[in-house]
Design an enzyme around this catalytic site. Structure first.
Site, PDB file in Angstrom:
ATOM      1  CB  ALA A  80      -0.885  -0.021   1.231  1.00 30.86           C
ATOM      2  CD  GLU A 128      -1.877  -7.342   3.204  1.00 29.13           C
ATOM      3  OE1 GLU A 128      -1.569  -6.194   2.801  1.00 29.13           O
ATOM      4  OE2 GLU A 128      -2.430  -7.558   4.287  1.00 29.13           O
ATOM      5  CD  GLU A 148       2.127  -5.215   5.687  1.00 30.92           C
ATOM      6  OE1 GLU A 148       2.881  -6.145   6.045  1.00 30.92           O
ATOM      7  OE2 GLU A 148       1.370  -5.285   4.710  1.00 30.92           O
TER       8      GLU A 148
HETATM    9  N1  CAA Z   1       4.541   3.128  -0.952  1.00 29.68           N
HETATM   10  C1  CAA Z   1       4.893   4.288  -1.529  1.00 29.68           C
HETATM   11  N2  CAA Z   1       6.020   4.448  -2.260  1.00 29.68           N
HETATM   12  C2  CAA Z   1       6.807   3.375  -2.400  1.00 29.68           C
HETATM   13  C3  CAA Z   1       6.506   2.132  -1.810  1.00 29.68           C
HETATM   14  C4  CAA Z   1       5.299   2.033  -1.051  1.00 29.68           C
HETATM   15  N3  CAA Z   1       4.889   0.861  -0.495  1.00 29.68           N
HETATM   16  N4  CAA Z   1       7.492   1.263  -2.105  1.00 29.68           N
HETATM   17  C5  CAA Z   1       8.385   1.952  -2.853  1.00 29.68           C
HETATM   18  N5  CAA Z   1       7.977   3.227  -3.029  1.00 29.68           N
HETATM   19  C6  CAA Z   1       8.648   4.297  -3.767  1.00 29.68           C
HETATM   20  C7  CAA Z   1       9.853   4.823  -2.998  1.00 29.68           C
HETATM   21  O1  CAA Z   1       9.445   5.741  -2.007  1.00 29.68           O
HETATM   22  C8  CAA Z   1      10.659   5.434  -4.096  1.00 29.68           C
HETATM   23  O2  CAA Z   1      10.107   6.683  -4.422  1.00 29.68           O
HETATM   24  P1  CAA Z   1      11.118   7.965  -4.691  1.00 29.68           P
HETATM   25  O3  CAA Z   1      11.887   7.542  -5.904  1.00 29.68           O
HETATM   26  O4  CAA Z   1      10.157   9.077  -4.952  1.00 29.68           O
HETATM   27  O5  CAA Z   1      11.957   8.096  -3.486  1.00 29.68           O
HETATM   28  C9  CAA Z   1      10.393   4.514  -5.283  1.00 29.68           C
HETATM   29  O6  CAA Z   1       9.198   3.789  -4.967  1.00 29.68           O
HETATM   30  C10 CAA Z   1      11.493   3.512  -5.501  1.00 29.68           C
HETATM   31  O7  CAA Z   1      11.696   2.850  -4.260  1.00 29.68           O
HETATM   32  P2  CAA Z   1      13.155   2.616  -3.629  1.00 29.68           P
HETATM   33  O8  CAA Z   1      14.060   3.752  -4.004  1.00 29.68           O
HETATM   34  O9  CAA Z   1      12.992   2.323  -2.172  1.00 29.68           O
HETATM   35  O10 CAA Z   1      13.591   1.317  -4.456  1.00 29.68           O
HETATM   36  P3  CAA Z   1      14.546   0.154  -3.969  1.00 29.68           P
HETATM   37  O11 CAA Z   1      14.707  -0.738  -5.157  1.00 29.68           O
HETATM   38  O12 CAA Z   1      15.755   0.683  -3.298  1.00 29.68           O
HETATM   39  O13 CAA Z   1      13.690  -0.644  -2.848  1.00 29.68           O
HETATM   40  C11 CAA Z   1      11.762  -1.757  -1.979  1.00 29.68           C
HETATM   41  C12 CAA Z   1      12.536  -1.300  -3.220  1.00 29.68           C
HETATM   42  C13 CAA Z   1      12.569  -2.834  -1.227  1.00 29.68           C
HETATM   43  C14 CAA Z   1      10.454  -2.341  -2.470  1.00 29.68           C
HETATM   44  C15 CAA Z   1      11.527  -0.554  -1.042  1.00 29.68           C
HETATM   45  O14 CAA Z   1      11.002   0.509  -1.819  1.00 29.68           O
HETATM   46  C16 CAA Z   1      10.569  -0.839   0.071  1.00 29.68           C
HETATM   47  O15 CAA Z   1      10.941  -1.404   1.045  1.00 29.68           O
HETATM   48  N6  CAA Z   1       9.283  -0.398  -0.077  1.00 29.68           N
HETATM   49  C17 CAA Z   1       8.306  -0.511   0.959  1.00 29.68           C
HETATM   50  C18 CAA Z   1       7.792  -1.930   1.088  1.00 29.68           C
HETATM   51  C19 CAA Z   1       6.774  -2.028   2.211  1.00 29.68           C
HETATM   52  O16 CAA Z   1       7.076  -1.784   3.352  1.00 29.68           O
HETATM   53  N7  CAA Z   1       5.519  -2.380   1.868  1.00 29.68           N
HETATM   54  C20 CAA Z   1       4.432  -2.444   2.810  1.00 29.68           C
HETATM   55  C21 CAA Z   1       3.632  -1.199   2.748  1.00 29.68           C
HETATM   56  S1  CAA Z   1       2.399  -1.090   4.020  1.00 29.68           S
HETATM   57  C22 CAA Z   1       1.118  -2.039   3.481  1.00 29.68           C
HETATM   58  O17 CAA Z   1       1.158  -2.628   2.426  1.00 29.68           O
HETATM   59  C23 CAA Z   1      -0.066  -2.069   4.388  1.00 29.68           C
HETATM   60  C24 CAA Z   1      -1.080  -3.103   4.070  1.00 29.68           C
HETATM   61  O18 CAA Z   1      -0.995  -4.210   4.522  1.00 29.68           O
HETATM   62  C25 CAA Z   1      -2.214  -2.756   3.272  1.00 29.68           C
END
Ligand code: CAA
Length: 274
Positions: A80, A128, A148
């Site tokens: 998300a 999910e 999360e």
């Molecule tokens: N939400 C919003 N933006 C996201 C995102 C997310 N879940 N995942 C990645 N992005 C964005 C980053 O902020 C980044 O944006 P900018 O270029 O503007 O900074 C862009 O995508 C590229 O991401 P990274 O630079 O971080 O890319 P990376 O290759 O170094 O890492 C990754 C990739 C491991 C997926 C890392 O981005 C990451 O850990 N993302 C978050 C994953 C996460 O925690 N997901 C769970 C979300 S909460 C949820 O889903 C709740 C639920 O149950 C409903």
């Protein structure tokens, strides 16, 4: 192609929206979530547009297989949208997360068989979404998990329930409480992914699954899917009652006669969906 809302009819139905698109060709609907700059993270707009696309699929009885994937070759869905969620009040969060849960319930309950084409990150809401699909085919670069708790949240598009149903509570606690991010091969070992292939072979692996599904008897496929779903919703006795009702219903189909006759006549069955 410029992304806007419009339809092409013939030979395919193409439905492009800003963040989600649908291409339907014959009995196969392909849905792509497309926010490449945010690794296809699910924000409210994705929820709205995916909901409309799923509505389109629900109302099309010809669709027998749905493939869901993410744009590009890096990410299926990275969860998300954290930037959007970081600004929500508890009530707004409840609304957003409940909409996500209901949408994934609709995907899980489609008559068509759903295949998640996991082409990279499937984290949080991304995993999910994949877990709401019937079959998960992934590329070797996929990284999956429900991290999360590391954000101060818990999985909330149904992940605590669906992951637990797939792997059991012991593994589910281990993965969720430690915020594990699994390599594709590890997720395959846990049964979270069904197949893992090199990225260059992902489309052919998905095509093979589609072909196999299209060669099965459609009524039996949906009946089997529904009966399996009920295994997590009801007790053994009621589940078996349902199973035998679905099985008896299959005996009313031409396809059951065709399937059994084809076996006895040592030929390939030709199913019509009747
Ligand atoms: N939400 C919003 N933006 C996201 C995102 C997310 N879940 N995942 C990645 N992005 C964005 C980053 O902020 C980044 O944006 P900018 O270029 O503007 O900074 C862009 O995508 C590229 O991401 P990274 O630079 O971080 O890319 P990376 O290759 O170094 O890492 C990754 C990739 C491991 C997926 C890392 O981005 C990451 O850990 N993302 C978050 C994953 C996460 O925690 N997901 C769970 C979300 S909460 C949820 O889903 C709740 C639920 O149950 C409903």
């Amino acid at each position: 192609m410029q992304k806007d809302r419009f339809f092409f009819i013939n030979p395919e139905l193409v439905y492009y929206m800003e963040t989600v698109n649908l291409i339907t060709e014959d009995a196969v609907a392909k849905v792509t979530i497309s926010r490449p700059k945010a690794l296809n993270a699910i924000n409210s707009q994705v929820l709205d547009e995916l909901s409309q696309i799923i509505g389109q699929i629900e109302s099309d009885p010809n669709v027998r297989v749905v493939v869901i994937t993410g744009d590009g070759d890096k990410s299926f869905v990275a969860g998300a949208d954290i930037a959007e969620m970081s600004k929500l009040t508890p009530l707004e969060a409840r609304n957003f997360l409940t909409r996500g849960q209901r949408l994934l319930d609709r995907i899980e309950n489609l008559n068509a068989i759903t295949v998640a084409r996991v082409n990279g990150y499937a984290l949080g809401g991304g995993l999910e979404l994949a877990l709401a699909c019937d079959i998960r085919i992934a590329s070797e670069n996929a990284l999956v998990g429900l991290p999360e708790v590391s954000l101060g949240l818990i999985p909330s598009f149904g992940g605590t329930q669906r992951l637990t149903r797939v792997v059991g509570s012991s593994v589910s606690k281990y993965l969720i409480l430690l915020g594990k991010r699994l390599k594709a091969s590890e997720a395959l070992n846990y049964g979270i992914l069904n197949e893992v292939v090199p990225i260059g072979e992902l489309d052919s692996a998905v095509d093979k699954v589609i072909d196999t599904l299209l060669n099965m008897a459609p009524v039996a496929l949906t009946a089997a899917k529904n009966a399996i779903y009920m295994a997590s919703q009801t007790d053994m006795y009621s589940g078996q009652e349902l199973e035998v009702n679905y099985a008896s219903m299959c005996f009313s189909t031409d396809d059951l006669r065709e399937g059994m006759n084809a076996f006895l006549e040592k030929r390939k069955a030709k199913f019509t969906g009747k």
